[in-house]
Enzyme design. Structure first.
Site, PDB file in Angstrom:
ATOM      1  N   CYS A 139       0.826  -1.202   0.000  1.00  0.00           N
ATOM      2  CA  CYS A 139       0.000   0.000   0.000  1.00  0.00           C
ATOM      3  C   CYS A 139       0.863   1.255   0.000  1.00  0.00           C
ATOM      4  CB  CYS A 139      -0.930  -0.005   1.210  1.00  0.00           C
ATOM      5  SG  CYS A 139      -1.868   1.507   1.366  1.00  0.00           S
ATOM      6  N   CYS A 142      -0.395   4.128   2.151  1.00  0.00           N
ATOM      7  CA  CYS A 142      -0.179   3.939   3.593  1.00  0.00           C
ATOM      8  C   CYS A 142       1.288   4.154   3.960  1.00  0.00           C
ATOM      9  CB  CYS A 142      -0.534   2.521   4.037  1.00  0.00           C
ATOM     10  SG  CYS A 142      -2.054   1.874   3.364  1.00  0.00           S
ATOM     11  N   ASP A 143       2.206   3.622   3.152  1.00  0.00           N
ATOM     12  CA  ASP A 143       3.606   3.512   3.580  1.00  0.00           C
ATOM     13  C   ASP A 143       4.588   4.338   2.759  1.00  0.00           C
ATOM     14  OD1 ASP A 143       2.773   1.683   5.494  1.00  0.00           O
ATOM     15  OD2 ASP A 143       2.922   0.012   4.094  1.00  0.00           O
TER      16      ASP A 143
END
Ligand code: NDP
Length: 314
Positions: A139, A142-143
Site C-alpha cells: 500500500c 499507507c507507507d
C-alpha cells in the site's frame, strides 16, 4: 436475543450502499466494519489515493474522503455501525448467526449482506513475508511517506501497479516497476502516465526472486530473474511495493456459501442471491470482472433491494 432484519458485513462502497438502501427501507441495518484487513475499516478505497472515476466528483476525490462521505450517509440514514471483526458465521439455520469481536458476541439476523471485499495478494516469498512492514508493503498510500527521497521497486502490471508507481514517484527518488511480461494489463491511460514519468523506469519480463536483506531486517534491494534469459540481477532499493492483484475475503464463508474456483462468492446472474436463501453478496467479494467502486456500490444497492424483497416474501 433481538434478531435484526439485516446484518451487513463489510464497510466499503458495497456495504455502505446496501446500508443506505436498507436503512431507507426501514430494515434498521446493523453493519460490522472490520479492522483486521489493514487495520482500517472502509475497504480498498481507504488505501486509494485519488479517485477520478467515481461519478459525481468532477474534481477528483481521495479514497478516504469518499469513504467518509459513504459512512456519514449510512449513519444519517439510520444504519447502526459497529467497528469490530466478525469471527464466525453460521448460515446453516435461520436466523443466521454472526459472532463478533474479542468477546465473540453473538448477533442474529433474518437476512445477511456480505460485502467483505478483497485484499492485496503477495508474492509469497519467504524474504517478502519476513520483511513485511520493514520495507515491504502492499500500500503506497499507507507507507510511501517512509520512503521519501529513496529508491523503491513496485511489482505488477495492472492499474494498481501503475497507480502505486505514480504515487510513489511523487515522494521517492526513483521507482523501478518490475513486470513479469513485456506488456502491461493496465488501462492505456494509466500506462501512458507511467511511460511519461521520468522517475519511473520499467524492467520487463522479470520476477522478484528474493527480497534483500532478511539478515539485516530491512530492505536493501531485490534480486530479479529475467524470465526470458534467466539472467539474474539486483536492484538496490529500500522499499518493495507489491501490487499484483487481490484475493476475496471469503474465508468466513468457506463451506457455507458456494464459491467460484478462484474463491469469489457465486451469485445468481443478475442478482445478489448466493447459494443460501437470505444471504446476499455484493461488491468485490463476488466480482472478479469489474472490481470498481461504482460497480461495488451498484451491487450494494441490489443486495439491499434483494434482501428487502426476500424478507417481504416476494
Ligand atoms: P490485476 O489483476 O489487474 O493485475 C495484477 C497484475 O499483477 C498483472 O499485471 C499480473 O501479471 C501481475 N501479477 C499477478 N500475480 C503475480 C505474481 N505472482 N508475480 C508477479 N506479477 C503478478 O490487479 P490490479 O490490482 O492491478 O487491478 C484490479 C482491478 O482494479 C482492475 O480491474 C483494475 O482496472 C482496477 N483498478 C482501477 C484503478 C483505477 O481506475 N484508478 C486503480 C487500481 C485498480 P499479468 O499481467 O502477467 O497477469
Amino acid at each position: 436475543m433481538n434478531t435484526r432484519k439485516v446484518i451487513i458485513i463489510g464497510s466499503g462502497p458495497a456495504g455502505h450502499t446496501a446500508a443506505i438502501y436498507a436503512a431507507r427501507a426501514n430494515m434498521k441495518p446493523l453493519m460490522f466494519e472490520g479492522m483486521t484487513r489493514g487495520g482500517i475499516p472502509g475497504g480498498q478505497l481507504m488505501i486509494t489515493n485519488d479517485v477520478e472515476n467515481y461519478p459525481g466528483f468532477p474534481e477528483k476525490i481521495t479514497g478516504p474522503d469518499l469513504m467518509k462521505a459513504f459512512r456519514d450517509q449510512s449513519e444519517r440514514q439510520g444504519c447502526e455501525i459497529v467497528t469490530d471483526d466478525v469471527n464466525k458465521v453460521d448460515l446453516s439455520a435461520k436466523p443466521f448467526r454472526v459472532w463478533v469481536g474479542d468477546d465473540n458476541v453473538e448477533h442474529t439476523a433474518s437476512a445477511l449482506i456480505v460485502a467483505t471485499g478483497a485484499q492485496a495478494k503477495w508474492l509469497n516469498l519467504e524474504s517478502e513475508q519476513a520483511l513485511k512492514g520493514r520495507g515491504v508493503s502492499a500500500c503506497a498510500v499507507c507507507d510511501g511517506a517512509f520512503f521519501r527521497n529513496q529508491d523503491v521497486v513496485v511489482v505488477g502490471g495492472g492499474d494498481t501497479a501503475m497507480e502505486e508507481s505514480m504515487y510513489l514517484s511523487g515522494i521517492c527518488k526513483s521507482v523501478t516497476l518490475v513486470h513479469r511480461r513485456h506488456e502491461f494489463r493496465a488501462s492505456q491511460a494509466m500506462q501512458d502516465r507511467v511511460f511519461a514519468n521520468k522517475k519511473i523506469r520499467v524492467i520487463w519480463d522479470s520476477a522478484v526472486e528474493e527480497v534483500l536483506d532478511v539478515k539485516k531486517g530491512e530492505v536493501t534491494g531485490v534480486r530479479l530473474k529475467n524470465l526470458r534469459t534467466n539472467e539474474v540481477s539486483e536492484v538496490i532499493c529500500t522499499g518493495l511495493f507489491v501490487a499484483i492483484g487481490h484475493t476475496p475475503n471469503t474465508e468466513l464463508f468457506a463451506g457455507q456459501l458456494e464459491l467460484h474456483d478462484n474463491g469469489y462468492i457465486k451469485t445468481k446472474t443478475g442478482s445478489t442471491y448466493t447459494s443460501v436463501p437470505g444471504v446476499f453478496a455484493c461488491g468485490d467479494v463476488q466480482d472478479f470482472t469489474y472490481r470498481q467502486a461504482v460497480t461495488a456500490a451498484g451491487t450494494g444497492c441490489m443486495a439491499a433491494l434483494d434482501a428487502e424483497r426476500y424478507l417481504a416474501g416476494i
